[in-house]
Design a protein around this motif. Structure first.
Motif, short mmCIF file in Angstrom:
data_model
loop_
_atom_site.label_atom_id
_atom_site.label_comp_id
_atom_site.label_asym_id
_atom_site.label_seq_id
_atom_site.Cartn_x
_atom_site.Cartn_y
_atom_site.Cartn_z
N ASP A 117 10.07 10.55 -1.20
CA ASP A 117 9.16 10.19 -2.29
C ASP A 117 8.38 8.93 -1.94
O ASP A 117 7.25 8.74 -2.41
CB ASP A 117 9.94 9.96 -3.59
CG ASP A 117 10.58 11.22 -4.12
OD1 ASP A 117 9.89 12.27 -4.13
OD2 ASP A 117 11.76 11.18 -4.52
N ILE A 118 9.00 8.08 -1.13
CA ILE A 118 8.37 6.82 -0.74
C ILE A 118 7.67 6.94 0.61
O ILE A 118 6.53 6.48 0.78
CB ILE A 118 9.42 5.69 -0.68
CG1 ILE A 118 10.06 5.49 -2.05
CG2 ILE A 118 8.79 4.39 -0.18
CD1 ILE A 118 11.22 4.51 -2.04
N VAL A 119 8.33 7.57 1.57
CA VAL A 119 7.79 7.68 2.92
C VAL A 119 7.30 9.11 3.13
O VAL A 119 8.09 10.04 3.28
CB VAL A 119 8.86 7.32 3.97
CG1 VAL A 119 8.28 7.43 5.38
CG2 VAL A 119 9.41 5.92 3.72
N ASN A 120 5.99 9.29 3.11
CA ASN A 120 5.37 10.60 3.30
C ASN A 120 3.99 10.39 3.92
O ASN A 120 3.59 9.24 4.17
CB ASN A 120 5.30 11.37 1.98
CG ASN A 120 4.71 10.53 0.86
OD1 ASN A 120 3.56 10.11 0.94
ND2 ASN A 120 5.51 10.26 -0.18
N CYS A 124 0.83 -1.21 0.00
CA CYS A 124 0.00 0.00 0.00
C CYS A 124 0.87 1.26 0.00
O CYS A 124 0.51 2.26 -0.64
CB CYS A 124 -0.94 -0.01 1.20
SG CYS A 124 -2.26 -1.24 1.08
N MET A 125 1.99 1.22 0.67
CA MET A 125 2.90 2.37 0.63
C MET A 125 3.41 2.61 -0.80
O MET A 125 3.53 3.75 -1.24
CB MET A 125 4.07 2.16 1.60
CG MET A 125 3.72 2.30 3.05
SD MET A 125 5.16 2.16 4.14
CE MET A 125 6.06 3.67 3.70
N ILE A 126 3.69 1.53 -1.52
CA ILE A 126 4.13 1.67 -2.91
C ILE A 126 3.04 2.34 -3.74
O ILE A 126 3.30 3.31 -4.47
CB ILE A 126 4.47 0.29 -3.51
CG1 ILE A 126 5.73 -0.28 -2.86
CG2 ILE A 126 4.66 0.38 -5.02
CD1 ILE A 126 6.00 -1.74 -3.21
N PHE A 127 1.82 1.84 -3.64
CA PHE A 127 0.73 2.38 -4.45
C PHE A 127 0.48 3.86 -4.14
O PHE A 127 0.30 4.67 -5.05
CB PHE A 127 -0.55 1.58 -4.21
CG PHE A 127 -0.65 0.33 -5.04
CD1 PHE A 127 -0.72 0.41 -6.42
CD2 PHE A 127 -0.69 -0.92 -4.45
CE1 PHE A 127 -0.81 -0.73 -7.20
CE2 PHE A 127 -0.77 -2.07 -5.22
CZ PHE A 127 -0.84 -1.97 -6.59
N PHE A 128 0.45 4.20 -2.85
CA PHE A 128 0.09 5.58 -2.49
C PHE A 128 1.27 6.53 -2.61
O PHE A 128 1.06 7.75 -2.68
CB PHE A 128 -0.53 5.60 -1.10
CG PHE A 128 -1.87 4.94 -1.07
CD1 PHE A 128 -2.94 5.49 -1.74
CD2 PHE A 128 -2.05 3.74 -0.42
CE1 PHE A 128 -4.18 4.87 -1.75
CE2 PHE A 128 -3.28 3.10 -0.42
CZ PHE A 128 -4.35 3.67 -1.09
N SER A 129 2.46 6.02 -2.65
CA SER A 129 3.60 6.85 -3.02
C SER A 129 3.56 7.15 -4.52
O SER A 129 3.78 8.28 -4.96
CB SER A 129 4.90 6.13 -2.65
OG SER A 129 6.00 6.65 -3.36
N MET A 130 3.26 6.14 -5.31
CA MET A 130 3.30 6.23 -6.77
C MET A 130 2.30 7.25 -7.32
O MET A 130 2.60 7.98 -8.27
CB MET A 130 3.00 4.85 -7.35
CG MET A 130 2.97 4.75 -8.86
SD MET A 130 2.52 3.07 -9.38
CE MET A 130 0.75 3.07 -9.05
#
Length: 337
Positions: free
Chosen positions: A156-159, A132-138
């Motif tokens: 860019d990844i952790v926000n 989910c972190m990947i998807f919502f970072s993207m």
């Protein structure tokens, strides 16, 4: 954009929807086993209820990745190379969760069993959190150059959106898993699952409000597609309300449908916002579009024919496996899987 390009974009969305609906309750059962299962027998029961299905459910993710590789190789290359470490962590979570089924059942000491019970919980938490972190970072827009290469920094990844999205994915999976426990078990586990969901649903509704606000302000989904994004967001809430209603009215099947469909509509919200892009760049000129990322028309035609032949066979087997194991699972001493 051709019709086949659109069809394969939709098909990949459907595969991710299937993965989060089905593997979502597997993840949730795994996490719940560390909360509501207190004895070895109860923990084995938690393993048992997803033991016959978790491998099949997990193949939805493998199939989605394979379909992305075959139909949109540029999308696959950019996404998996840019988020390589994150996908590696997802893989670690899936591996340690998978081996825990066998190792917990064959451990010769209580300490060994407890180690693999805990590994089952950790893997079930790690995989949905990172995915989910990947998807919502993207979807916020990432640094992409003219060649489609990502150069991601830590933030860019952790926000805020990726963290809230990751936690929301974990919470929704946990609730979904608890609803599956209610549907497939008897006795004290069923009661504990219902009681915990009564506590978790109010937290989920608060989280969904925060999530919706972050999506509104940190993505272009509502700016570009106000009507469809609003409708899908409302459907996420409506499905969550259906799940909560099922908990309070003791309707297990409705609860499972509601929690699963709320996860499904989160995936649909992402793909709806992406369209007609597959990757969103911080510089709009470098967005990767469906029409530019896809394979050749011939490759898409061959893949479509193969899917039309094999998909009915796979679905028949998949449905039959759930029919065979449809009975509620009592506490047992051996794990299935």
């Amino acid at each position: 954009m051709s019709a086949l390009q659109f069809i394969w974009f939709v098909l990949i969305c459907v595969l991710f929807v299937g993965f989060f609906f089905l593997e979502g309750f597997d993840f949730g059962v795994g996490m719940a086993s560390g909360i509501i299962a207190r004895t070895d027998e109860e923990k084995q029961t938690m393993l048992n209820i997803i033991g016959p299905h978790w491998v099949v459910n997990e193949t939805w993710l493998v199939t989605a990745g394979g379909a992305m590789f075959a139909s949109f190789p540029m999308w696959y290359a950019s996404l998996f190379s840019g988020y390589y470490i994150m996908f590696f962590l997802v893989l670690v979570g899936l591996i340690i969760r998978g081996v825990s089924f066998e190792f917990a059942n064959h451990a010769e000491t209580a300490r060994g069993r407890h180690l693999w019970y805990n590994t089952f919980v950790i893997g079930s938490l790690l995989a949905p959190l990172i995915l989910c972190m990947i998807f919502f970072s993207m979807i916020q827009g990432v640094p992409i150059n003219a060649h489609g290469d990502l150069s991601l920094g830590f933030f860019d990844i952790v926000n805020w959106l990726s963290l809230v999205g990751g936690v929301a994915g974990v919470l929704m999976s946990l609730i979904h898993g608890l609803n599956y426990v209610r549907l497939t078990t008897t006795g004290i586990l069923r009661e504990r699952a219902e009681n915990l969901n009564r506590f978790l649903y109010p937290i989920l509704f608060v989280g969904e409000v925060v999530f919706a606000l972050l999506v509104f302000f940190q993505t272009d989904f509502f700016q570009n597609k106000l009507v469809s994004s609003t409708i899908i967001t409302l459907l996420i809430v409506v499905m969550s309300l259906l799940g909560a209603w099922g908990v309070y009215k003791h309707h297990e099947a409705w609860s499972l449908a509601g929690s699963g469909l709320s996860l499904a509509f989160v995936v649909i919200l992402i793909f709806n916002g992406l369209f007609p892009r597959v990757m969103i760049a911080t510089n709009p000129a470098h967005n990767i579009l469906i029409k530019d990322a896809s394979s050749s028309p011939t490759a898409l035609k061959v893949m479509t024919i193969v899917v039309c032949i094999l998909l009915p066979i796979v679905l028949i087997y998949f449905i039959w496996s759930y029919i065979i194991f449809a009975k509620r699972t009592p506490s047992t001493k051996k794990a299935i899987g």
